[in-house]
Design a protein around this motif. Structure first.
Motif, mmCIF file in Angstrom:
data_model
loop_
_atom_site.group_PDB
_atom_site.id
_atom_site.type_symbol
_atom_site.label_atom_id
_atom_site.label_comp_id
_atom_site.label_asym_id
_atom_site.label_seq_id
_atom_site.Cartn_x
_atom_site.Cartn_y
_atom_site.Cartn_z
ATOM 1 N N SER A 118 23.883 18.617 -34.167
ATOM 2 C CA SER A 118 23.733 18.461 -32.723
ATOM 3 C C SER A 118 25.084 18.196 -32.081
ATOM 4 N N ASN A 119 25.134 18.316 -30.745
ATOM 5 C CA ASN A 119 26.385 18.028 -30.032
ATOM 6 C C ASN A 119 26.504 16.558 -29.645
ATOM 7 N N THR A 120 25.406 15.818 -29.765
ATOM 8 C CA THR A 120 25.440 14.377 -29.495
ATOM 9 C C THR A 120 24.637 13.654 -30.570
ATOM 10 N N PRO A 121 24.986 12.428 -30.894
ATOM 11 C CA PRO A 121 24.240 11.686 -31.915
ATOM 12 C C PRO A 121 22.783 11.474 -31.495
ATOM 13 N N LYS A 122 21.884 11.725 -32.400
ATOM 14 C CA LYS A 122 20.454 11.537 -32.158
ATOM 15 C C LYS A 122 19.845 10.788 -33.346
ATOM 16 N N GLN A 123 18.748 10.089 -33.081
ATOM 17 C CA GLN A 123 18.033 9.402 -34.145
ATOM 18 C C GLN A 123 17.081 10.374 -34.834
ATOM 19 N N VAL A 124 17.102 10.372 -36.173
ATOM 20 C CA VAL A 124 16.320 11.358 -36.924
ATOM 21 C C VAL A 124 15.382 10.704 -37.940
ATOM 22 N N ASN A 125 15.046 9.436 -37.748
ATOM 23 C CA ASN A 125 14.217 8.719 -38.729
ATOM 24 C C ASN A 125 12.884 9.408 -38.993
ATOM 25 N N ASN A 141 15.983 23.140 -30.588
ATOM 26 C CA ASN A 141 15.436 22.578 -29.351
ATOM 27 C C ASN A 141 16.513 21.786 -28.623
ATOM 28 N N ASP A 142 16.117 21.015 -27.627
ATOM 29 C CA ASP A 142 17.096 20.280 -26.817
ATOM 30 C C ASP A 142 17.815 19.202 -27.613
ATOM 31 N N ASP A 143 17.197 18.724 -28.676
ATOM 32 C CA ASP A 143 17.831 17.682 -29.487
ATOM 33 C C ASP A 143 18.943 18.241 -30.370
ATOM 34 N N GLY A 144 18.800 19.495 -30.796
ATOM 35 C CA GLY A 144 19.790 20.088 -31.674
ATOM 36 C C GLY A 144 19.167 21.127 -32.575
ATOM 37 N N PHE A 145 19.704 21.248 -33.773
ATOM 38 C CA PHE A 145 19.306 22.275 -34.732
ATOM 39 C C PHE A 145 18.826 21.582 -35.999
#
Length: 266
Positions: free
Chosen positions: A9-16, A197-201
């Motif tokens: 992703s282009n920004t850090p996201k939570q993936v738990n 999606n909007d969160d990333g790949f």
């Protein structure tokens, strides 16, 4: 064999939630788990040679937010190599220009003699670790001949050729990260999927949520991802891997030795 997962992703996201779903598949892949995240331009690698759902360490990790732009995970069904920590994915290695590389692999190398020389150099005894050492050597050779570090595009082109060659007669579902670029490759039908999606790949051996937009990764091509987008795509090669009776027998023979070793330890 194994299952693999990555988030880009282009920004850090939570993936738990995705990771929890992914690790639940470990009943069929009980020989180890691994997790890699990027923090301050360094790999944070955690792994154990135990079933993911039985790991207190992994449970503790997942009880806290897992946040990142680049996250990779692996659960192992051993086909080559003992069930020990050095054989758990991800594998990491630095090239001669101090660039750190990471690799996770779902598959088996049945036929590629050039990897044999790395049996005495690797920390464990897997074909997957040998792939990474081989790639590092090829990158070092390229950059030595150039007399300068490679560009992102040069590295992608180099790996496209290496992966195409390695995929002949071998199952090579693989994810590689070089600090800039995430490389994705599959050469077996219905064995790797992606969700954009909007969160990333997201890419995984099986979908890790209920979204209906998961699609099969196009086979026999190498893809390069940055910031949640495909930035490079190789030409298609002809090395689709089709699982045959020969491959099944080879894996069954190995698993017999694994089960026998487990019984001997009890």
């Amino acid at each position: 064999m194994c299952e693999i997962f990555c988030f880009n992703s282009n920004t850090p996201k939570q993936v738990n939630k995705c990771l929890e779903c992914f690790y639940e598949h470990s009943d069929e892949h009980p020989h180890g788990w691994g997790l890699a995240t990027m923090q301050s331009d360094e790999f944070i690698i955690q792994k154990e040679p135990v079933k993911a759902t039985c790991s207190k360490h992994l449970k503790d990790i997942l009880s806290n937010p897992i946040v990142g732009k680049n996250v990779f995970a692996h659960i192992r069904l051993a086909t080559v190599g003992e069930i020990i920590s050095p054989n758990c994915h991800p594998f990491t290695e630095a090239d001669d220009n101090n660039r750190s590389w990471m690799l996770i692999h779902n598959g088996t190398i049945f036929d590629y003699p050039e990897l044999d020389k790395y049996k005495d150099k690797e920390n464990g005894d897997t074909d997957s670790e040998r792939i990474l050492l081989y790639i590092i050597d090829k990158v070092n050779e390229f950059e030595s001949a150039k007399g300068a570090p490679s560009t992102i595009k040069e590295r992608f082109n180099l790996l496209a050729g290496i992966i195409s060659d390695l995929s002949k007669n071998n199952k090579l579902n693989i994810m590689i990260y070089d600090g800039d670029l995430t490389y994705i490759h599959s050469n077996m039908r219905e064995s790797l999927y992606y969700l954009k999606n909007d969160d990333g790949f997201l890419v995984a051996s099986t979908p890790v949520n209920d979204d209906e937009d998961w699609k099969e990764v196009e086979m026999n091509k190498l893809f390069g991802l940055i910031d949640g987008n495909i930035v490079f795509e190789s030409e298609e090669h002809d090395n689709e891997f089709i699982f045959t009776e020969f491959h099944e027998k080879a894996i069954e023979e190995f698993l017999k030795t694994v089960n026998q070793d487990g019984n001997d330890d009890q």
